[in-house]
Each structure stands twice: as C-alpha cells, then as structure tokens.
Design a protein around this motif. Structure first.
Motif, PDB file in Angstrom:
ATOM      1  N   ALA A 248     -13.802  14.555  -1.473  1.00  0.00           N
ATOM      2  CA  ALA A 248     -13.223  13.573  -2.401  1.00  0.00           C
ATOM      3  C   ALA A 248     -11.808  13.187  -1.972  1.00  0.00           C
ATOM      4  O   ALA A 248     -11.428  12.013  -2.024  1.00  0.00           O
ATOM      5  N   LEU A 249     -11.018  14.160  -1.546  1.00  0.00           N
ATOM      6  CA  LEU A 249      -9.652  13.864  -1.116  1.00  0.00           C
ATOM      7  C   LEU A 249      -9.637  13.027   0.163  1.00  0.00           C
ATOM      8  O   LEU A 249      -8.819  12.111   0.315  1.00  0.00           O
ATOM      9  N   HIS A 250     -10.538  13.316   1.093  1.00  0.00           N
ATOM     10  CA  HIS A 250     -10.632  12.494   2.300  1.00  0.00           C
ATOM     11  C   HIS A 250     -11.011  11.056   1.936  1.00  0.00           C
ATOM     12  O   HIS A 250     -10.459  10.096   2.492  1.00  0.00           O
ATOM     13  N   PHE A 251     -11.928  10.904   1.008  1.00  0.00           N
ATOM     14  CA  PHE A 251     -12.346   9.573   0.566  1.00  0.00           C
ATOM     15  C   PHE A 251     -11.186   8.810  -0.061  1.00  0.00           C
ATOM     16  O   PHE A 251     -10.925   7.645   0.280  1.00  0.00           O
ATOM     17  N   LEU A 252     -10.451   9.464  -0.952  1.00  0.00           N
ATOM     18  CA  LEU A 252      -9.332   8.805  -1.625  1.00  0.00           C
ATOM     19  C   LEU A 252      -8.203   8.487  -0.652  1.00  0.00           C
ATOM     20  O   LEU A 252      -7.571   7.424  -0.735  1.00  0.00           O
ATOM     21  N   ALA A 253      -7.941   9.394   0.284  1.00  0.00           N
ATOM     22  CA  ALA A 253      -6.850   9.181   1.237  1.00  0.00           C
ATOM     23  C   ALA A 253      -7.084   7.954   2.099  1.00  0.00           C
ATOM     24  O   ALA A 253      -6.129   7.270   2.489  1.00  0.00           O
ATOM     25  N   ASN A 254      -8.329   7.651   2.401  1.00  0.00           N
ATOM     26  CA  ASN A 254      -8.646   6.544   3.301  1.00  0.00           C
ATOM     27  C   ASN A 254      -9.167   5.311   2.575  1.00  0.00           C
ATOM     28  O   ASN A 254      -9.641   4.374   3.222  1.00  0.00           O
ATOM     29  N   HIS A 255      -9.011   5.282   1.261  1.00  0.00           N
ATOM     30  CA  HIS A 255      -9.422   4.124   0.477  1.00  0.00           C
ATOM     31  C   HIS A 255      -8.450   2.974   0.727  1.00  0.00           C
ATOM     32  O   HIS A 255      -7.236   3.174   0.876  1.00  0.00           O
ATOM     33  N   ASP A 256      -8.949   1.746   0.766  1.00  0.00           N
ATOM     34  CA  ASP A 256      -8.077   0.604   1.033  1.00  0.00           C
ATOM     35  C   ASP A 256      -6.998   0.457  -0.033  1.00  0.00           C
ATOM     36  O   ASP A 256      -5.862   0.076   0.274  1.00  0.00           O
ATOM     37  N   ALA A 257      -7.322   0.775  -1.288  1.00  0.00           N
ATOM     38  CA  ALA A 257      -6.319   0.678  -2.355  1.00  0.00           C
ATOM     39  C   ALA A 257      -5.181   1.670  -2.129  1.00  0.00           C
ATOM     40  O   ALA A 257      -4.021   1.398  -2.456  1.00  0.00           O
ATOM     41  N   THR A 258      -5.498   2.835  -1.563  1.00  0.00           N
ATOM     42  CA  THR A 258      -4.455   3.815  -1.229  1.00  0.00           C
ATOM     43  C   THR A 258      -3.534   3.265  -0.149  1.00  0.00           C
ATOM     44  O   THR A 258      -2.307   3.351  -0.258  1.00  0.00           O
ATOM     45  N   HIS A 259      -4.103   2.705   0.883  1.00  0.00           N
ATOM     46  CA  HIS A 259      -3.286   2.148   1.963  1.00  0.00           C
ATOM     47  C   HIS A 259      -2.377   1.034   1.455  1.00  0.00           C
ATOM     48  O   HIS A 259      -1.207   0.948   1.854  1.00  0.00           O
ATOM     49  N   ARG A 260      -2.878   0.202   0.562  1.00  0.00           N
ATOM     50  CA  ARG A 260      -2.032  -0.875   0.020  1.00  0.00           C
ATOM     51  C   ARG A 260      -0.917  -0.298  -0.847  1.00  0.00           C
ATOM     52  O   ARG A 260       0.226  -0.765  -0.800  1.00  0.00           O
ATOM     53  N   HIS A 261      -1.232   0.710  -1.641  1.00  0.00           N
ATOM     54  CA  HIS A 261      -0.225   1.353  -2.486  1.00  0.00           C
ATOM     55  C   HIS A 261       0.871   1.985  -1.640  1.00  0.00           C
ATOM     56  O   HIS A 261       2.076   1.801  -1.908  1.00  0.00           O
ATOM     57  N   LEU A 262       0.486   2.713  -0.605  1.00  0.00           N
ATOM     58  CA  LEU A 262       1.480   3.363   0.253  1.00  0.00           C
ATOM     59  C   LEU A 262       2.322   2.323   0.977  1.00  0.00           C
ATOM     60  O   LEU A 262       3.543   2.499   1.122  1.00  0.00           O
ATOM     61  N   ALA A 263       1.697   1.259   1.445  1.00  0.00           N
ATOM     62  CA  ALA A 263       2.442   0.207   2.132  1.00  0.00           C
ATOM     63  C   ALA A 263       3.476  -0.420   1.215  1.00  0.00           C
ATOM     64  O   ALA A 263       4.627  -0.658   1.618  1.00  0.00           O
ATOM     65  N   THR A 264       3.101  -0.666  -0.014  1.00  0.00           N
ATOM     66  CA  THR A 264       4.033  -1.265  -0.977  1.00  0.00           C
ATOM     67  C   THR A 264       5.221  -0.347  -1.225  1.00  0.00           C
ATOM     68  O   THR A 264       6.379  -0.793  -1.241  1.00  0.00           O
ATOM     69  N   LYS A 265       4.964   0.950  -1.394  1.00  0.00           N
ATOM     70  CA  LYS A 265       6.052   1.892  -1.648  1.00  0.00           C
ATOM     71  C   LYS A 265       6.966   2.039  -0.438  1.00  0.00           C
ATOM     72  O   LYS A 265       8.193   2.110  -0.578  1.00  0.00           O
ATOM     73  N   LEU A 266       6.397   2.086   0.742  1.00  0.00           N
ATOM     74  CA  LEU A 266       7.216   2.210   1.949  1.00  0.00           C
ATOM     75  C   LEU A 266       8.112   0.985   2.138  1.00  0.00           C
ATOM     76  O   LEU A 266       9.302   1.119   2.447  1.00  0.00           O
ATOM     77  N   VAL A 267       7.562  -0.196   1.936  1.00  0.00           N
ATOM     78  CA  VAL A 267       8.360  -1.414   2.093  1.00  0.00           C
ATOM     79  C   VAL A 267       9.410  -1.499   0.997  1.00  0.00           C
ATOM     80  O   VAL A 267      10.545  -1.910   1.242  1.00  0.00           O
ATOM     81  N   ARG A 268       9.068  -1.101  -0.208  1.00  0.00           N
ATOM     82  CA  ARG A 268      10.066  -1.097  -1.280  1.00  0.00           C
ATOM     83  C   ARG A 268      11.220  -0.162  -0.930  1.00  0.00           C
ATOM     84  O   ARG A 268      12.384  -0.464  -1.199  1.00  0.00           O
ATOM     85  N   HIS A 269      10.916   0.972  -0.359  1.00  0.00           N
ATOM     86  CA  HIS A 269      11.962   1.953  -0.053  1.00  0.00           C
ATOM     87  C   HIS A 269      12.834   1.514   1.126  1.00  0.00           C
ATOM     88  O   HIS A 269      14.053   1.683   1.092  1.00  0.00           O
ATOM     89  N   PHE A 270      12.229   0.965   2.156  1.00  0.00           N
ATOM     90  CA  PHE A 270      12.974   0.682   3.376  1.00  0.00           C
ATOM     91  C   PHE A 270      13.413  -0.765   3.522  1.00  0.00           C
ATOM     92  O   PHE A 270      14.241  -1.060   4.390  1.00  0.00           O
ATOM     93  N   VAL A 271      12.882  -1.661   2.694  1.00  0.00           N
ATOM     94  CA  VAL A 271      13.217  -3.074   2.868  1.00  0.00           C
ATOM     95  C   VAL A 271      13.855  -3.683   1.630  1.00  0.00           C
ATOM     96  O   VAL A 271      15.006  -4.119   1.669  1.00  0.00           O
ATOM     97  N   ALA A 272      13.141  -3.724   0.509  1.00  0.00           N
ATOM     98  CA  ALA A 272      13.665  -4.423  -0.664  1.00  0.00           C
ATOM     99  C   ALA A 272      12.980  -3.960  -1.931  1.00  0.00           C
ATOM    100  O   ALA A 272      11.814  -3.552  -1.917  1.00  0.00           O
ATOM    101  N   ASP A 273      13.713  -4.034  -3.047  1.00  0.00           N
ATOM    102  CA  ASP A 273      13.145  -3.664  -4.348  1.00  0.00           C
ATOM    103  C   ASP A 273      11.894  -4.468  -4.666  1.00  0.00           C
ATOM    104  O   ASP A 273      10.949  -3.954  -5.265  1.00  0.00           O
ATOM    105  N   ASP A 274      11.925  -5.749  -4.314  1.00  0.00           N
ATOM    106  CA  ASP A 274      10.746  -6.603  -4.445  1.00  0.00           C
ATOM    107  C   ASP A 274      10.143  -6.738  -3.055  1.00  0.00           C
ATOM    108  O   ASP A 274      10.569  -7.586  -2.255  1.00  0.00           O
TER     109      ASP A 274
END
Length: 433
Positions: A248-274
């Motif tokens: 289950a954890l492998h499935f969730l880790a590689n889910h497309d929604a997870t990748h989009r969530h992580l990408a959003t947080k990384l860009v928010r942290h390193f680039v801009a609040d929005d």
C-alpha cells in the motif's frame, strides 16, 4: 559576488558565512551537495572533522544518553543533544542545500518532539536524512515504520476489530496514521479518496508497532492486532499481513497525485508562496518519470528559471532566520544551544510543530508584527557576537548585490557597531530568501 551566487546561498542554502568561498558555478555547487551514498546520517564527507562529531555522538552514544542514572530514558538530555547537534551542522556547515532538504522533508513528515520522547533525533537521522536524495517511497517506508511516527500518530494503539486482540475487546481501530499519510504525506484529498479509504488503510496498518524496550527502537509487526482479510484503498486491493501494508505504501508513494503534491510543496518552498504552474509541472514530470527520485527533483529545482528570478520572494521562517543570522556572524558550532532557545522564542521550536501538518511555509505566517519585534530583540542580543565587525562589509559578504543601499546607509549612521549589525540582520533583504 554576482547575483546568482548570492541567490544560491540564500534561496537554496542557509545563508552565507562571510568567509565562505564564492562558487564560480552556483548550479554545479548546489549539485555537488546532492551526491548519493553518504554513510550514516548522510553527513557530507568533506566537512571538518570536528563538525560532525557532535552530531555523530548523538547517534553513537544513544545508550549512554538513554539513562539518567536510574535506568529510565533521560528525555531532556537526549533531546538537547540531538537538536543542538543538528543545529550545529546548519550553523557551521558548508552543505546548506542538503541541510535545507533535510529540514524540508522533516517538516513534510512532521512529528512532535514533545510527544515522542527520545526518538525524535533518531527519526531525523535514520528515516529522513539517508533518503533526501533517494526515492520518496524509501523515505515514506522508513518514516511510517519508525517508532516516532507510529507513536506520534497512535498506530501502536490501533487494533483490528476482527483480530485476535480485537476479539478480546482490547481497543479498536485508530485512523490517525492512515489519515495523515493520505491527507498530508502522499495523495492528498485531490486524489478523491473518501472515509472508506481512510478506514481501509487504517485496517491495512493494524499491527504496525515497535518494541520501545529493544534498541534501536525497531519496527515490530504484531499479527494478533492485525485486521484479517483483503482491504481496498483507492480502488486497489491489498492482502492481509505486513506485506499488504508495504504494498500500500509503495502504491501511494508512486501515485500521480502524490507526485503533484510533492512538486507543489517543493516549488512553494524553493521558489514562491504561490507556486508558478509551469515550475510545478516541471518538477511533477521529473518525479513521475523517475518514480519519485528526490535527488533528480532537487537538481531540476535549481534549473528552474523562476528559482533565480530576483527579487527574492520567500520570507525566511524563524528557523531559517536564526540559522542565517548565526552564519552571518560566523558563530561557532558551540552556539547551537543558544540557537535552540532562539527558535523557542521565535515560535518555531526545533522538531516540535503544533500539528501533523508541520510548520507553515508562506510569508504571511512568519511576518506578523509581534514576530518581527521579537526578531529585532533576538538579533540585537546576538549582535554582540559581531563586536568589532564592520556592518557594511558583513552585509556585502553575506548578501552581496542583494543588499540595498538604504540598508548600508542606515548601518553607517547607527550609534554603535552593535546597532549597525542589528540593522543589517533585521533589514528587509535579510528576512528574505
């Protein structure tokens, strides 16, 4: 120092120390901090020998620290040893990008130090640091199986209703860990999961526990507490037993929604609040195509055009601010204990957020008037460490072209060297990254 070198140090790193070498190729300099395969807690091999010693002592001497002379864990002693060791690396180290990544992922997988006693530092060292440039699924697995997360979110108290333990009437299902993994750590509500998925995932994780009396606080699967039978989470079926949880954890880790969530947080942290949509899409694509390679995502971050656009839009959190100020004053590693107190005073106690979502990551959360007054008071107190320093020279060495002429003029008119340094450390540009 050119503009790109200055931005690299404050946006991706933790701020310059005046004597730090200026990289001729800032991107290559940042890439060099992402080398995989570093031993132990993933400390850089080229740090001065005395620098990681304090940190490693917290790992190697855990058994000595665990007892306060009466056979019981000495929580205060262990917490302070762990936190000051970690802060010491940030204040005196030269791997700021890697340290920022470790801090980012620790906040993503937040636990509360006050709730998990002496395993908080062990959690950061063993579940987070080794994976900051590895695969997200490996970090997720290490985090969810670590006693700090299992204890913090009460999974040790979760019992399948139809398990042998459940049939004996000992407690019931606890959904805390399952809910936070879905909501905060992986797919988020954007994936469309419902309450039935939360309940089913909680059943998948029943029996996931640890033996607190058996160092190094290892994971322990308790079959008698595990809910029998197949479970369905987000339309995917998982077998009973420990392997069902792993799948289950492998499935969730590689889910497309997870990748989009992580990408959003990384860009928010390193680039801009929005987060700029194009930047999010780029990092999302890297995570998707590499199946969650965090090192590849970090390299892609430093190649985003938006990440190098001045002016710096991110407001430093209290943690970022304290570390950057002490680095600017070239404070020695021994002041880490004072940094710990500064974080308490400025509202971001080390590894101790108020909720599982972690500390916030936008300007509005750190720029409140009361907090700014506290920063001025704290900065004025530590400015004594800069006695004899020329404030203008320090500003040039630390901020370079990011420093405004107005700040230099104000510092030149200050009534004392201490006041001049305080003006630099509390200037608008020093608060941003």
């Amino acid at each position: 120092m050119d503009l790109k070198a200055a931005i690299a140090a404050v946006r991706f790193g933790q701020g310059r120390r005046p004597g730090d070498p200026i990289p001729t190729d800032p991107v290559a300099w940042l890439d060099s901090q992402l080398a995989p395969g570093l031993p132990g807690p993933a400390l850089p091999e080229d740090l001065p020998k005395d620098l990681p010693a304090l940190y490693l002592a917290a790992a190697e001497d855990t058994e000595r620290l665990r007892t306060g002379g009466q056979g019981r864990p000495n929580q205060q002693l262990i917490n302070r040893a762990e936190t000051t060791a970690a802060l010491g690396l940030e204040i005196a180290g030269d791997q700021g990008f890697r340290e920022r990544l470790a801090s980012f992922w620790t906040n993503h997988f937040s636990i509360a130090r006050s709730r998990v006693q002496y395993v908080a530092g062990h959690y950061v060292r063993e579940a987070i640091r080794p994976h900051v440039t590895g695969r997200f699924e490996d970090m997720l697995m290490a985090v969810v199986r670590h006693p700090a997360m299992l204890g913090y979110l009460d999974n040790t108290a979760s019992v399948g209703p139809n398990s042998p333990a459940g049939q004996r009437g000992r407690r019931g299902l606890n959904e805390n860990l399952a809910r936070e993994v879905l909501e905060l750590h992986t797919v988020t509500p954007a994936s469309g999961y419902g309450q039935a998925d939360v309940t089913a995932f909680a059943a998948v994780l029943t029996g996931w526990s640890f033996d607190g009396a058996r160092p190094p606080y290892g994971f322990l699967f308790r079959p008698n507490a595990h809910e029998p039978g197949e479970k369905t989470v987000l339309g995917r079926r998982f077998a009973e037993g420990e392997q069902g949880g792993i799948a289950a954890l492998h499935f969730l880790a590689n889910h497309d929604a997870t990748h989009r969530h992580l990408a959003t947080k990384l860009v928010r942290h390193f680039v801009a609040d929005d987060p700029p949509p194009a930047a999010v899409q780029t990092i999302h694509g890297v995570l998707r195509d590499t199946r969650g390679d965090l090192g590849a995502a970090a390299k892609a971050l430093v190649r985003l055009e938006a990440a190098w656009d001045p002016p710096l839009g991110k407001f430093r959190s209290s943690h970022d601010y304290v570390v950057a100020a002490l680095r600017a004053l070239e404070a020695p590693i021994e002041v880490a204990d004072r940094a710990f107190g500064g974080l308490q005073y400025l509202g971001q106690p080390m590894w101790n957020p108020p909720a599982p979502i972690g500390f916030p990551d936008t300007s509005r959360d750190w720029a409140a008037p009361e907090m700014m007054v506290r920063r001025i008071e704290w900065s004025n107190g530590i400015a004594t460490r800069g006695a004899g320093r020329d404030a203008a020279a320090l500003a040039e060495a630390v901020l370079g072209p990011l420093c405004r002429p107005e700040t230099l003029r104000a510092a030149s008119r200050a009534g004392s060297a201490r006041d001049a340094l305080t003006l630099v450390l509390t200037s608008p540009e020093f608060h941003r990254r």
